[in-house]
Design a protein around this motif. Structure first.
Motif, PDB file in Angstrom:
ATOM      1  N   LEU A  19       0.885  -6.068  -1.989  1.00  0.00           N
ATOM      2  CA  LEU A  19      -0.573  -5.955  -2.014  1.00  0.00           C
ATOM      3  C   LEU A  19      -1.025  -4.945  -3.065  1.00  0.00           C
ATOM      4  N   ILE A  20      -0.333  -3.819  -3.169  1.00  0.00           N
ATOM      5  CA  ILE A  20      -0.702  -2.806  -4.162  1.00  0.00           C
ATOM      6  C   ILE A  20      -0.504  -3.344  -5.576  1.00  0.00           C
ATOM      7  N   LEU A  21       0.584  -4.091  -5.805  1.00  0.00           N
ATOM      8  CA  LEU A  21       0.796  -4.687  -7.119  1.00  0.00           C
ATOM      9  C   LEU A  21      -0.270  -5.738  -7.422  1.00  0.00           C
ATOM     10  N   ALA A  22      -0.696  -6.479  -6.402  1.00  0.00           N
ATOM     11  CA  ALA A  22      -1.769  -7.451  -6.604  1.00  0.00           C
ATOM     12  C   ALA A  22      -3.062  -6.754  -7.002  1.00  0.00           C
ATOM     13  N   GLN A 125      -9.083  -3.911   1.048  1.00  0.00           N
ATOM     14  CA  GLN A 125      -9.173  -2.703   1.869  1.00  0.00           C
ATOM     15  C   GLN A 125      -8.863  -3.004   3.333  1.00  0.00           C
ATOM     16  N   LEU A 126      -9.392  -4.101   3.845  1.00  0.00           N
ATOM     17  CA  LEU A 126      -9.124  -4.459   5.240  1.00  0.00           C
ATOM     18  C   LEU A 126      -7.668  -4.847   5.438  1.00  0.00           C
ATOM     19  N   LEU A 127      -7.112  -5.614   4.506  1.00  0.00           N
ATOM     20  CA  LEU A 127      -5.725  -6.067   4.647  1.00  0.00           C
ATOM     21  C   LEU A 127      -4.757  -4.889   4.568  1.00  0.00           C
ATOM     22  N   LEU A 128      -4.980  -3.980   3.632  1.00  0.00           N
ATOM     23  CA  LEU A 128      -4.104  -2.820   3.514  1.00  0.00           C
ATOM     24  C   LEU A 128      -4.219  -1.933   4.742  1.00  0.00           C
ATOM     25  N   ASP A 129      -5.443  -1.723   5.213  1.00  0.00           N
ATOM     26  CA  ASP A 129      -5.645  -0.865   6.375  1.00  0.00           C
ATOM     27  C   ASP A 129      -4.932  -1.422   7.609  1.00  0.00           C
ATOM     28  N   GLU A 148      -0.314   8.593   1.725  1.00  0.00           N
ATOM     29  CA  GLU A 148       0.470   8.323   0.527  1.00  0.00           C
ATOM     30  C   GLU A 148       0.161   6.941  -0.037  1.00  0.00           C
ATOM     31  N   VAL A 149      -0.023   5.964   0.837  1.00  0.00           N
ATOM     32  CA  VAL A 149      -0.327   4.614   0.356  1.00  0.00           C
ATOM     33  C   VAL A 149      -1.679   4.579  -0.339  1.00  0.00           C
ATOM     34  N   TYR A 150      -2.681   5.208   0.251  1.00  0.00           N
ATOM     35  CA  TYR A 150      -3.993   5.233  -0.384  1.00  0.00           C
ATOM     36  C   TYR A 150      -3.970   6.047  -1.677  1.00  0.00           C
TER      37      TYR A 150
END
Length: 449
Positions: A19-22, A125-129, A148-150
């Protein structure tokens, strides 16, 4: 065993990493378009400089407004993952439409890009959370993994914004503006693959089944029945007055800040001596410089605040907010002083040299410092001054403030070319100082926590 598991798994990265790479691919694609949009509009579609600068302001304003509707759609049953996929597809189609230089393609592509951004941003934001472990409390220090993820997400956004102008300028010089749109389409296709293949079905079901963690404002009781430390939130009516007063001030701040992506770059192109011994510096370098300064200046600023906190001399959040207004006003005055002595084409024809490069660098440094004083604190302050029942309204008001500020920035850019550059930047400084008056001493007393 590790190699066997990796061979049997479709991906060796976690859903969060995918998700972060996307997001990194999406931010790079958006930066390729938005970073030098003012030049693309004037060179490729024939808009005047003032109209191109205004268009950039309106486009950025709409990019902050559309996520409000996207967030509502996510809550109303669309789903975070579906919103991300639909946003990716709309963004890819929008960038593909911009491969054409027809005016209708500009309107169609801009609409698709804004629609896709409005779905992608809240969906991510919703998916990562929901892919992260539930927060045990509202204190970020007690949730290091989420923090750390944020932090990684924030760093990727700034790094993408730093690389995008340089890459966009290189593609434009080598193969034309159409290749910039083509690269953006490729980035969105990679993002779409990461979202479909990198997040397995079980992770999507977990994200859909989990609810966002409860965030307890200071002074309210959580699930444990114990009250958190800090002052009690203001009553709803007082909170709304506080947020509205703060919003009016911040709208003026973002109106002036929006000039850093439009009129400041136009001034760098036409009114600044960018020649060095090794050659002339490209304007794209100054579009990327604020993003790089954010990455470089954030650690020392955090260390400074940490040291002041240990000495019990840390300024309040709203005091830092007001200092950001001063810094942005000072940056505009620096630009006004540099523009008062020279501006092409009339003065250059009289033999007056353009402004020195140091003036532009000093103004960009002050603009970045002002941004660091305001942008990270805004959402926290809005949530601090909102009761639990109005937290959704507070977040919507923050995004609305950004959008209205960028919209006003586009209208302000219309004056570029109608006023002398020095007068234009003096007007920006006066507007920022006037907006600072909205952040009153009463707001300061409310924000000492």
């Amino acid at each position: 065993m590790r190699s066997k598991a990796a061979a049997s798994a479709p991906w060796v990265i976690s859903p969060r990493q995918a998700l972060i790479l996307a997001v990194a691919c999406e931010r790079l694609a958006f930066g390729l378009l938005a970073s030098l949009l003012v030049f693309q509009l004037s060179e490729r579609w024939g808009l005047t400089e003032s109209r191109a600068a205004a268009w950039v302001g309106y486009f950025l304003a709409a990019s902050y407004m559309t996520p409000l509707l996207g967030g509502v759609l996510c809550d109303r049953g669309l789903g975070a993952h579906t919103a991300c996929l639909a946003g990716c597809l709309s963004l890819a189609l929008g960038y593909a439409a911009l491969l054409s230089h027809h005016p209708i393609a500009l309107l169609l592509g801009s609409g698709l890009v804004l629609s896709g951004s409005g779905l992608f941003r809240p969906g991510v934001q919703l998916l990562l959370d929901r892919l992260l472990p539930p927060a045990s409390s509202g204190n970020p220090a007690e949730n290091p993994q989420r923090d750390e993820v944020y932090a990684a997400m924030h760093a990727i956004v700034n790094i993408g914004g730093m690389v995008a102008p340089l890459l966009s300028d290189g593609l434009r010089r080598s193969a034309g503006w159409a290749t910039v749109s083509g690269m953006a389409v490729g980035c969105m296709l990679v993002s779409l693959i990461l979202l479909t293949r990198g997040i397995p079905q079980r992770a999507r079901q977990k994200a859909a089944a989990s609810s966002p963690p409860a965030l307890h404002p200071e002074g309210e009781r959580g699930d444990t029945g114990t009250a958190t430390t800090g002052p009690l939130p203001a009553p709803p009516r007082a909170s709304l007055r506080t947020l509205l007063a703060l919003s009016f001030g911040l709208i003026g701040f973002w109106m002036v800040y929006a000039q850093s992506a439009s009129t400041v770059l136009l001034w760098a192109k036409s009114g600044v001596d960018r020649r060095l011994e090794l050659g002339e510096l490209p304007v794209s370098l100054f579009a990327a410089l604020p993003w790089a300064l954010v990455v470089v200046l954030t650690p020392p600023l955090l260390s400074l605040l940490r040291g002041l906190r240990l000495r019990h001399r840390e300024p309040s959040a709203l005091a830092r907010l007001r200092f950001g207004f001063w810094l942005l006003s000072a940056a505009c005055l620096v630009l006004a002083v540099s523009a008062s002595s020279s501006f092409p084409p009339r003065l250059s024809a009289m033999g007056t040299p353009p402004a020195h490069l140091a003036w532009l660098l000093a103004s960009l440094f002050l603009i970045t410092l002002g941004e660091l004083c305001v942008a990270p604190l805004g959402p926290a302050i809005f949530l601090l001054h909102s009761p639990k029942a109005l937290r959704g309204l507070a977040v919507a008001l923050w995004f609305g403030t950004l959008g209205l500020g960028m919209l006003g920035g586009g209208a302000l850019s219309e004056l570029w070319g109608q006023l002398p550059p020095a007068a234009f930047f003096v007007l920006c400084a006066a507007l920022c100082l006037l907006a600072r008056m909205g952040v009153t001493e009463r707001l300061l007393s409310l924000g000492k926590s």
